[in-house]
Design an enzyme around this catalytic site. Structure first.
Site, PDB file in Angstrom:
ATOM      1  N   SER A 133     -15.741  37.590  -0.064  1.00 28.87           N
ATOM      2  CA  SER A 133     -15.818  39.035  -0.041  1.00 28.87           C
ATOM      3  C   SER A 133     -15.918  39.411   1.389  1.00 28.87           C
ATOM      4  CB  SER A 133     -17.060  39.483  -0.768  1.00 28.87           C
ATOM      5  OG  SER A 133     -17.315  40.750  -0.212  1.00 28.87           O
ATOM      6  N   THR A 162     -26.593  21.355  14.615  1.00 31.31           N
ATOM      7  CA  THR A 162     -26.267  20.398  13.747  1.00 31.31           C
ATOM      8  C   THR A 162     -25.694  20.884  12.311  1.00 31.31           C
ATOM      9  OG1 THR A 162     -28.960  20.424  13.345  1.00 31.31           O
ATOM     10  CG2 THR A 162     -27.954  18.637  14.332  1.00 31.31           C
ATOM     11  N   ILE A 202     -22.995  22.528  11.662  1.00 36.32           N
ATOM     12  CA  ILE A 202     -21.735  22.125  11.024  1.00 36.32           C
ATOM     13  C   ILE A 202     -21.561  20.739  10.725  1.00 36.32           C
ATOM     14  CG2 ILE A 202     -19.163  21.968  11.686  1.00 36.32           C
ATOM     15  CD1 ILE A 202     -19.712  24.700  13.373  1.00 36.32           C
ATOM     16  N   GLY A 249     -16.641  32.156   1.903  1.00 33.55           N
ATOM     17  CA  GLY A 249     -15.280  31.826   2.885  1.00 33.55           C
ATOM     18  C   GLY A 249     -15.918  32.007   4.357  1.00 33.55           C
ATOM     19  N   ILE A 281     -19.006  41.538   2.268  1.00 32.74           N
ATOM     20  CA  ILE A 281     -20.043  40.997   2.488  1.00 32.74           C
ATOM     21  C   ILE A 281     -19.904  40.461   3.923  1.00 32.74           C
ATOM     22  CG2 ILE A 281     -21.766  39.186   2.310  1.00 32.74           C
ATOM     23  CD1 ILE A 281     -21.224  39.585  -1.033  1.00 32.74           C
ATOM     24  N   ALA A 329     -21.386  25.782  18.481  1.00 33.31           N
ATOM     25  CA  ALA A 329     -21.473  24.382  19.173  1.00 33.31           C
ATOM     26  C   ALA A 329     -21.716  23.332  18.304  1.00 33.31           C
ATOM     27  CB  ALA A 329     -22.867  24.501  20.062  1.00 33.31           C
ATOM     28  N   LYS A 377     -17.692  19.994  25.124  1.00 35.10           N
ATOM     29  CA  LYS A 377     -19.092  19.828  25.043  1.00 35.10           C
ATOM     30  C   LYS A 377     -19.589  18.285  25.352  1.00 35.10           C
ATOM     31  CE  LYS A 377     -23.340  20.585  22.368  1.00 35.10           C
ATOM     32  NZ  LYS A 377     -23.957  20.938  21.102  1.00 35.10           N
TER      33      LYS A 377
HETATM   34  C1  LIG Z   1     -28.719  31.992  15.056  1.00 41.84           C
HETATM   35  C2  LIG Z   1     -27.757  31.036  14.307  1.00 41.84           C
HETATM   36  C3  LIG Z   1     -26.870  30.212  15.251  1.00 41.84           C
HETATM   37  C4  LIG Z   1     -26.302  28.885  14.642  1.00 41.84           C
HETATM   38  N1  LIG Z   1     -25.596  28.214  15.811  1.00 41.84           N
HETATM   39  C5  LIG Z   1     -25.066  27.126  15.353  1.00 41.84           C
HETATM   40  C6  LIG Z   1     -24.286  26.330  16.274  1.00 41.84           C
HETATM   41  O1  LIG Z   1     -24.429  26.379  17.279  1.00 41.84           O
HETATM   42  N2  LIG Z   1     -23.892  25.201  15.689  1.00 41.84           N
HETATM   43  C7  LIG Z   1     -23.696  24.949  14.304  1.00 41.84           C
HETATM   44  O2  LIG Z   1     -23.215  23.896  13.892  1.00 41.84           O
HETATM   45  N3  LIG Z   1     -24.227  25.892  13.368  1.00 41.84           N
HETATM   46  C8  LIG Z   1     -24.862  26.993  13.714  1.00 41.84           C
HETATM   47  N4  LIG Z   1     -25.384  27.913  13.099  1.00 41.84           N
HETATM   48  C9  LIG Z   1     -24.987  27.652  11.609  1.00 41.84           C
HETATM   49  C10 LIG Z   1     -23.826  28.116  11.299  1.00 41.84           C
HETATM   50  O3  LIG Z   1     -23.738  29.472  11.656  1.00 41.84           O
HETATM   51  C11 LIG Z   1     -23.375  28.032   9.731  1.00 41.84           C
HETATM   52  O4  LIG Z   1     -23.868  26.659   9.367  1.00 41.84           O
HETATM   53  C12 LIG Z   1     -21.955  28.129   9.386  1.00 41.84           C
HETATM   54  O5  LIG Z   1     -21.616  29.249   9.956  1.00 41.84           O
HETATM   55  C13 LIG Z   1     -21.887  28.186   7.898  1.00 41.84           C
HETATM   56  O6  LIG Z   1     -22.321  29.266   7.150  1.00 41.84           O
HETATM   57  P1  LIG Z   1     -21.869  29.383   5.666  1.00 41.84           P
HETATM   58  O7  LIG Z   1     -20.354  29.388   5.522  1.00 41.84           O
HETATM   59  O8  LIG Z   1     -22.769  28.571   4.906  1.00 41.84           O
HETATM   60  O9  LIG Z   1     -22.493  30.946   5.274  1.00 41.84           O
HETATM   61  P2  LIG Z   1     -21.601  32.500   5.601  1.00 41.84           P
HETATM   62  O10 LIG Z   1     -20.788  32.546   6.919  1.00 41.84           O
HETATM   63  O11 LIG Z   1     -22.859  33.437   5.628  1.00 41.84           O
HETATM   64  O12 LIG Z   1     -20.478  32.639   4.482  1.00 41.84           O
HETATM   65  C14 LIG Z   1     -21.180  33.155   3.234  1.00 41.84           C
HETATM   66  C15 LIG Z   1     -19.693  33.436   2.319  1.00 41.84           C
HETATM   67  O13 LIG Z   1     -20.223  33.762   1.226  1.00 41.84           O
HETATM   68  C16 LIG Z   1     -19.522  35.008   0.602  1.00 41.84           C
HETATM   69  N5  LIG Z   1     -20.268  35.415  -0.265  1.00 41.84           N
HETATM   70  C17 LIG Z   1     -21.825  35.710  -0.294  1.00 41.84           C
HETATM   71  N6  LIG Z   1     -22.192  36.463  -1.306  1.00 41.84           N
HETATM   72  C18 LIG Z   1     -20.895  36.491  -2.059  1.00 41.84           C
HETATM   73  C19 LIG Z   1     -20.642  37.385  -3.298  1.00 41.84           C
HETATM   74  N7  LIG Z   1     -21.620  38.022  -4.102  1.00 41.84           N
HETATM   75  N8  LIG Z   1     -19.211  37.548  -3.770  1.00 41.84           N
HETATM   76  C20 LIG Z   1     -18.439  36.968  -2.988  1.00 41.84           C
HETATM   77  N9  LIG Z   1     -18.630  36.291  -1.835  1.00 41.84           N
HETATM   78  C21 LIG Z   1     -20.008  36.261  -1.385  1.00 41.84           C
HETATM   79  C22 LIG Z   1     -19.390  35.840   1.889  1.00 41.84           C
HETATM   80  O14 LIG Z   1     -18.572  36.661   1.903  1.00 41.84           O
HETATM   81  C23 LIG Z   1     -19.159  34.718   3.058  1.00 41.84           C
HETATM   82  O15 LIG Z   1     -17.740  34.371   2.951  1.00 41.84           O
HETATM   83  C24 LIG Z   1     -26.093  29.070  13.434  1.00 41.84           C
HETATM   84  C25 LIG Z   1     -26.635  29.857  12.384  1.00 41.84           C
HETATM   85  C26 LIG Z   1     -27.499  30.756  12.998  1.00 41.84           C
HETATM   86  C27 LIG Z   1     -28.331  31.641  11.854  1.00 41.84           C
END
Ligand SMILES: Cc1cc2nc3c(=O)[nH]c(=O)nc-3n(C[C@H](O)[C@H](O)[C@H](O)COP(=O)(O)OP(=O)(O)OC[C@H]3O[C@@H](n4cnc5c(N)ncnc54)[C@H](O)[C@@H]3O)c2cc1C
Length: 488
Positions: free
Chosen positions: A38, A336, A338, A13, A41, A49, A77
């Site tokens: 979760s 990039t 998102i 999520g 987690i 951005a 932006k």
């Molecule tokens: C330093 C940094 C800077 C960034 N800056 C940018 C930016 O400026 N622009 C941009 O486009 N992107 C940026 N990003 C990337 C961006 O943060 C991610 O692409 C975006 O937040 C998506 O993350 P996600 O949803 O894939 O993972 P997460 O946010 O990590 O979500 C993972 C989800 O999985 C759930 N989960 C994991 N394991 C379990 C389990 N066992 N049981 C139940 N639930 C579980 C967690 O609870 C959580 O809800 C950046 C990333 C980093 C590292």
């Protein structure tokens, strides 16, 4: 394999999970969508951005820009200001939108290059209206007006998406996955077993579980294609600060001796971070550097994030599609991630296996996904390898490293001939020219068509663009004024 897909389970999520849930439930109303996350987690909580394609995603969810920015307390932006990248004390602007005006068969940069030889060209970005507006801190949205993207608060964005998705019928289950069950014959995922004992069964699973990739990696063992040899940064500290300054309509990216720092202005605070290579800088030094350079009082404690650059060799494998960090990550220099999430979602919708999962769909999904990653990789590597900096081991490595062949070809062609070829479905087009020139890659030649224009005509042509941009920009409101009026 050919089972009709009626039941989609999204694991995670974060931004990826809720974007997927909101989009699928919007366009596939007869498919049941369940999201498991979760709170224990949590999410990565960065990613603030974006690039202009986000407007299309908002459009899909019927979110206009003003409403979107109200909910996410975001700002507009117009591009990124790169400081100390090509050389120390040097800066340039990568703006959204194109530079100059196209003329005949040659590109604007050919005319600009000729002007450079004659000493009558200004900085390349002086011919880009978005860069001029950013420099003047002015903004307004209008049809056929400025090209723009957004800065946003990622936690508020996830909340907004959740409310949209739940209204569209998505079921959210709070819980931690303890075990992933797979069919013994096909190896397909059949259900997620939560710590509570609940089983969540599905036909198709979307892995949005973040870096660990609980389904695509830990369960299905899809290998990782590592870009670490070209992109050395693998860690970041992130911290939020209060700000009393009015937000500028651009991101700042400030290079340091082993990586770079970001500043992302929101309506109510500043997002700051330092990105670095652990091979060249230790965590304490990086933290210290970040804290000694941020402006304003800290709102959060600095948070350390480790990451690996690259992507899974297949983003769709069996009945599992990886979207977001579980599929891959390229450091956030050009914002990039998102966009890649959005691409994955749109591709999944286009190839949605309503009549059953077909290998041909899977192959198509993977082929296009790989191409996105490779294009972005080349574009980001360009920022590091094309530099005059040699003041640290990090920059010396970047300057001398062997770069991907596709990037080498593109840079050599531009350097030798001034030609820039747009390939199929490029994410960045004019951006390449701006960054190549901004980083100091100036073509040795220009297209002969530019010689059809006499020096005085060329000067009038170039000056006219600059004065027209200034005229148009001076009529725009200040960015803060515009935000106050429409987005608060
Ligand atoms: C330093 C940094 C800077 C960034 N800056 C940018 C930016 O400026 N622009 C941009 O486009 N992107 C940026 N990003 C990337 C961006 O943060 C991610 O692409 C975006 O937040 C998506 O993350 P996600 O949803 O894939 O993972 P997460 O946010 O990590 O979500 C993972 C989800 O999985 C759930 N989960 C994991 N394991 C379990 C389990 N066992 N049981 C139940 N639930 C579980 C967690 O609870 C959580 O809800 C950046 C990333 C980093 C590292």
């Amino acid at each position: 394999m050919n089972k009709i897909v009626n039941n989609v389970v999204i694991l995670g999520g974060g931004t990826a999970g809720w974007m997927t849930a909101a989009a699928l439930s919007k366009v596939l109303s007869n498919v049941k969508v369940t999201l498991v996350e979760s709170e224990q987690i949590g999410t990565i909580g960065v990613g603030e951005a974006t690039i202009p394609t986000m407007q299309f995603f908002n459009g899909l969810l019927d979110l206009d820009s003003h409403t979107f920015l109200k909910h996410t307390r975001g700002t507009y932006k117009l591009g990124i200001q790169f400081e100390n990248w090509a050389a120390q004390e040097h800066s340039y602007f990568h703006a959204f939108g194109s530079t100059g005006r196209s003329l005949w068969a040659a590109g604007f940069h050919d005319f600009w290059r000729k002007g450079l030889e004659l000493g009558i060209s200004d900085n390349f970005s002086a011919y880009n209206i978005e860069a001029v507006a950013a420099g003047a801190n002015r903004f307004a949205q209008s049809k056929n007006g400025l090209n723009y993207a957004f800065h946003l608060d990622s936690s508020l964005y996830a909340k907004l998406l959740r409310s949209v998705a739940e209204k569209q019928g998505v079921t959210r289950i709070e819980g931690k996955v303890a075990k992933v069950n797979c069919d013994a014959g096909t190896g397909f995922i059949s259900s997620l077993l939560l710590e509570s004992g609940e089983h969540v069964a599905g036909d198709l699973f979307v892995d949005c579980s973040g870096f660990k990739g609980l389904l695509i990696n830990e369960t299905l063992k899809v290998p990782f294609n590592d870009y670490g040899q070209w992109l050395k940064c693998d860690r970041a500290w992130a911290v939020q600060t209060k700000t009393s300054n009015t937000p500028v309509p651009y991101t700042r990216s400030i290079a340091h001796e082993s990586g770079w720092q970001w500043r992302i202005p929101l309506q109510h605070r500043m997002g700051n971070g330092i990105v670095y290579s652990s091979q060249y800088m230790d965590d304490d030094t990086a933290r210290e550097r970040l804290l000694s350079t941020v402006e304003g009082e800290l709102i959060t404690e600095p948070r350390l994030i480790g990451f690996k650059t690259g992507h899974r060799e297949q983003l769709w494998h069996k009945n599992c599609v990886a979207i977001g960090l579980s599929g891959g990550f390229i450091e956030p220099l050009e914002s990039t991630a998102i966009h890649l999430i959005q691409q994955g979602i749109l591709r999944l919708i286009k190839l949605f296996p309503s009549q059953g999962i077909e290998q041909l769909d899977i192959d198509e999904f993977n082929k296009s996904g790989m191409s996105d990653y490779q294009q972005i990789r080349d574009f980001i590597v360009l920022h590091y390898c094309q530099t005059q900096r040699d003041d640290s081991d990090f920059w010396r490595y970047c300057k001398q490293m062997e770069i991907p062949e596709s990037l080498q070809e593109r840079m050599s062609l531009f350097r030798k001939t001034g030609r820039f070829i747009v390939r199929h479905e490029e994410i960045f087009v004019d951006s390449w020219l701006q960054v190549m020139i901004g980083q100091g890659l100036i073509p040795e030649k220009y297209h002969r068509i530019a010689d059809e224009m006499q020096a005085h005509e060329l000067k009038a042509f170039l000056d006219n663009i600059v004065s027209s941009h200034h005229r148009q920009v001076s009529a725009l409101p200040e960015h803060q004024q515009y935000l106050t009026r429409y987005c608060q």
